[in-house]
Design a protein around this motif. Structure first.
Motif, mmCIF file in Angstrom:
data_model
loop_
_atom_site.group_PDB
_atom_site.id
_atom_site.type_symbol
_atom_site.label_atom_id
_atom_site.label_comp_id
_atom_site.label_asym_id
_atom_site.label_seq_id
_atom_site.Cartn_x
_atom_site.Cartn_y
_atom_site.Cartn_z
ATOM 1 N N ASP A 533 0.827 -1.209 0.000
ATOM 2 C CA ASP A 533 0.000 0.000 0.000
ATOM 3 C C ASP A 533 0.861 1.259 0.000
ATOM 4 O OD1 ASP A 533 -2.293 -1.507 -0.033
ATOM 5 O OD2 ASP A 533 -2.767 -1.229 2.092
ATOM 6 N N LEU A 534 1.902 1.274 0.833
ATOM 7 C CA LEU A 534 2.797 2.428 0.863
ATOM 8 C C LEU A 534 3.483 2.632 -0.487
ATOM 9 C CD1 LEU A 534 4.517 1.852 4.332
ATOM 10 C CD2 LEU A 534 2.988 3.752 3.770
ATOM 11 N N LEU A 535 3.989 1.538 -1.049
ATOM 12 C CA LEU A 535 4.740 1.633 -2.306
ATOM 13 C C LEU A 535 3.836 2.049 -3.454
ATOM 14 C CD1 LEU A 535 7.427 1.117 -3.832
ATOM 15 C CD2 LEU A 535 6.614 -1.212 -4.233
ATOM 16 N N ARG A 536 2.647 1.477 -3.528
ATOM 17 C CA ARG A 536 1.749 1.785 -4.644
ATOM 18 C C ARG A 536 1.420 3.280 -4.686
ATOM 19 N NH1 ARG A 536 -1.619 -1.500 -3.346
ATOM 20 N NH2 ARG A 536 -3.127 -0.209 -2.260
ATOM 21 N N ILE A 537 1.122 3.847 -3.536
ATOM 22 C CA ILE A 537 0.758 5.263 -3.509
ATOM 23 C C ILE A 537 1.988 6.137 -3.723
ATOM 24 C CG2 ILE A 537 -0.183 7.078 -2.025
ATOM 25 C CD1 ILE A 537 -2.104 4.938 -0.916
ATOM 26 N N ALA A 538 3.132 5.700 -3.203
ATOM 27 C CA ALA A 538 4.367 6.460 -3.444
ATOM 28 C C ALA A 538 4.712 6.483 -4.931
ATOM 29 C CB ALA A 538 5.509 5.855 -2.636
#
Length: 585
Positions: A533-538
């Motif tokens: 989730d963190l990586l996708r939005i980043a």
């Protein structure tokens, strides 16, 4: 003659040995013929029961990946931390300073399952060609294993960024790393390849009723162990930024209850209702209830069982427990424990999903509880448990993420907070009204058209009337919109009161996206969703405005280290530091 590697330990899952014996006596003989770890393919793929044995054998290897999966997806994020017992390899993962010999960063085990998938896919095609599999038998099994392989590759892409995309049988596993045979694909190109393949699969549904692979053995429903294709397709399109397509696939999963005639099953399955979870008191049942328990099945979509009598052993007990067979290698981060305590239930602080549920204090130490809720040191040999790979809470948050990005911020707000009926009711709590034109989003295009009406003049009990939202189900106050936006956002006098990006600008979209990301921490902590989730939005932010993705990722990760009195030495504002090194050993 070419060999294929299917291990023959006593039942990789408790249901495997029993299921195969139920499917066909010839399958039992098949396993008796296996010489240790390998068997000639000429002896394997003779008929549909051998194909079933191959499918179950591949799924039987999946639970062996759980330990690595959780270390990748949670320890790399902000919600899990190392302990004094953690070895230097776990510390490297936690600190984003992974060395080449780190066993947790070795992709080999994932590729071992992928190569077994490749062998099965090639042999299924050969069986169909010469009549050993009927067309209906072929399309279901081929599509299932094909989608499982797709999911495995998505995990590799998330964590390594650039990986070899191997889709055919190979003579030796080490051929995977030969760039002359299989050049590495960067994540964006890998996503394109995975979407193309997944959408080309000839059967996009679950195994139909009557399929020999579907049964219940000792309380384990085999339907739950097979990957749900719509979920993989939805995730692929969400990563790619195809938001409406992603939402369409998530919506399909959210409405699986429509397949049931029992009303509780119809309304409750995957729709995030108040059944058994209204105040959050029983929320832990999602994780602690037995594999086949009815209400937990309303939430749990894809899961694998661990049984005390069969291999592989439950990997979560040594990882998290601090008594009995536990080694207490990983713990909740100070950040997430404090974040749960900061949430409000009206005027009362404390998120019921946190202390005593997602984690417990045991001997003065915080212990991840979700994965070991049924384990007790007084009975250290009772290691039965389950690995939940996907559940409804995650589906709703990711649908809301897609809806928000597609311009439907108010619908995202509804699913995040109190549910559709409450959010789209201008005068909630008043009885005796005609609700025909409220409590719904039927004026939105599909897949955003929900009917949550409940009234008696005339009578409505619509499909989504029990939906109570993520925070509503936990009994929490709503995650409010910024004051500058709230008046227009909740203008119930407007016949079409949702806000579109074209009206409100990009600010509200980013604001809601961060609210959803924050709620994902509270709802899904320790389950394997956090780093993706963190990586996708980043990655999404970085495309829109270079530097902003790294800033967001650094902000969340710094909170983890600062609250534990440490400093993250690696600069995660640099996208080059977002992936593990691809070291095959």
């Amino acid at each position: 003659m070419k060999k294929t590697t299917i291990k023959t330990k006593p039942a990789l899952l408790p249901l495997i040995a029993v299921l195969i014996s139920m499917v066909s006596q010839s399958c039992t003989k098949f396993f008796e013929l296996l010489p240790e770890d390998a068997v000639d393919e000429s002896q394997m793929y003779r008929h549909v029961y051998d194909a079933d044995a191959a499918v179950i054998g591949i799924y039987g290897k999946l639970p062996e990946l759980a330990r690595q999966y959780l270390v990748w997806n949670e320890l790399r994020g902000d919600l899990m931390d190392v302990t004094m017992n953690s070895d230097h390899h776990l510390v490297q993962i936690n600190n984003h300073q992974v060395q080449p010999d780190n066993p947790y960063a070795n992709p080999r085990d994932f590729y071992e399952v992928i190569l077994n998938c490749n062998d099965a896919l090639a042999n299924f095609a050969a069986m169909r060609k010469d009549g050993r599999l009927m067309e209906s038998e072929f399309v279901t099994r081929y599509s299932d294993i094909g989608m499982l392989r797709t999911w495995l590759y998505l995990q590799l892409g998330i964590h390594f960024g650039t990986v070899p995309y191997v889709t055919q049988p190979v003579d030796r596993p080490t051929h995977v790393t030969d760039p002359s045979l299989f050049p590495k694909l960067p994540f964006e190109r890998l996503l394109d390849s995975l979407i193309t393949f997944a959408e080309s699969l000839p059967f996009q549904e679950e195994y139909p009723a009557g399929t020999t692979l579907l049964t219940t053995v000792d309380g384990y429903n085999t339907r739950k162990i097979f990957v749900m294709k719509s979920l993989v397709l939805a995730d692929l399109h969400l990563w790619k930024g195809n938001y409406r397509t992603a939402a369409t696939h998530y919506r399909k999963v959210m409405e699986k209850g429509g397949e049931y005639t029992n009303l509780d099953d119809f309304y409750g399955t995957y729709r995030l209702t108040y059944v058994a979870f209204l105040t959050g008191e029983n929320w832990i049942n999602i994780f602690s209830a037995p594999f086949g328990e009815r209400v937990s099945n309303y939430e749990n979509i894809w899961m694998m069982p661990y049984d005390r009598n069969f291999e592989p052993e439950n990997p979560f007990i040594p990882l998290f427990a601090n008594q009995g067979a536990g080694r207490y290698l990983l713990r909740p981060s100070e950040f997430i424990m404090q974040y749960w305590d900061e949430q409000m239930r009206g005027l009362t602080p404390f998120d019921l999903r946190g202390r005593t549920r997602s984690y417990v204090m045991n001997g003065g130490q915080p212990v991840v509880n979700k994965h070991i809720a049924t384990y007790h040191a007084a009975d250290p040999f009772q290691t039965t448990g389950k690995w939940i790979l996907y559940r409804a809470g995650a589906v709703h948050l990711r649908f809301a993420e897609a809806a928000n990005r597609d311009g439907y911020q108010k619908l995202a707000y509804a699913l995040l907070n109190g549910g559709i009926m409450f959010t789209y009711d201008p005068t909630p709590g008043i009885n005796g009204r005609d609700v025909t034109d409220i409590m719904n989003t039927l004026h939105y295009p599909a897949p955003y058209d929900f009917d949550a009406r409940m009234g008696d003049f005339p009578r409505f009990r619509s499909d989504w009337h029990r939906n109570t939202g993520i925070r509503g189900r936990a009994g929490l106050s709503h995650s409010l919109i910024a004051p500058a936006d709230s008046a227009r956002f909740f203008d119930m006098t407007n016949p079409d009161p949702y806000l579109r990006e074209v009206v409100e600008g990009h600010g509200l979209t980013l604001y809601m996206e961060e609210k959803l990301l924050a709620e994902g921490a509270l709802e899904l902590a320790f389950e394997g969703y956090r780093w993706p989730d963190l990586l996708r939005i980043a990655l999404r932010r970085e495309k829109e405005a270079p530097g902003t993705g790294g800033q967001l990722l650094k902000q969340w990760m710094d909170a983890k280290f600062e609250r534990s009195g440490q400093t993250l030495a690696v600069d995660l504002s640099n996208p080059q530091h977002w992936y593990l090194p691809f070291n095959w050993h």
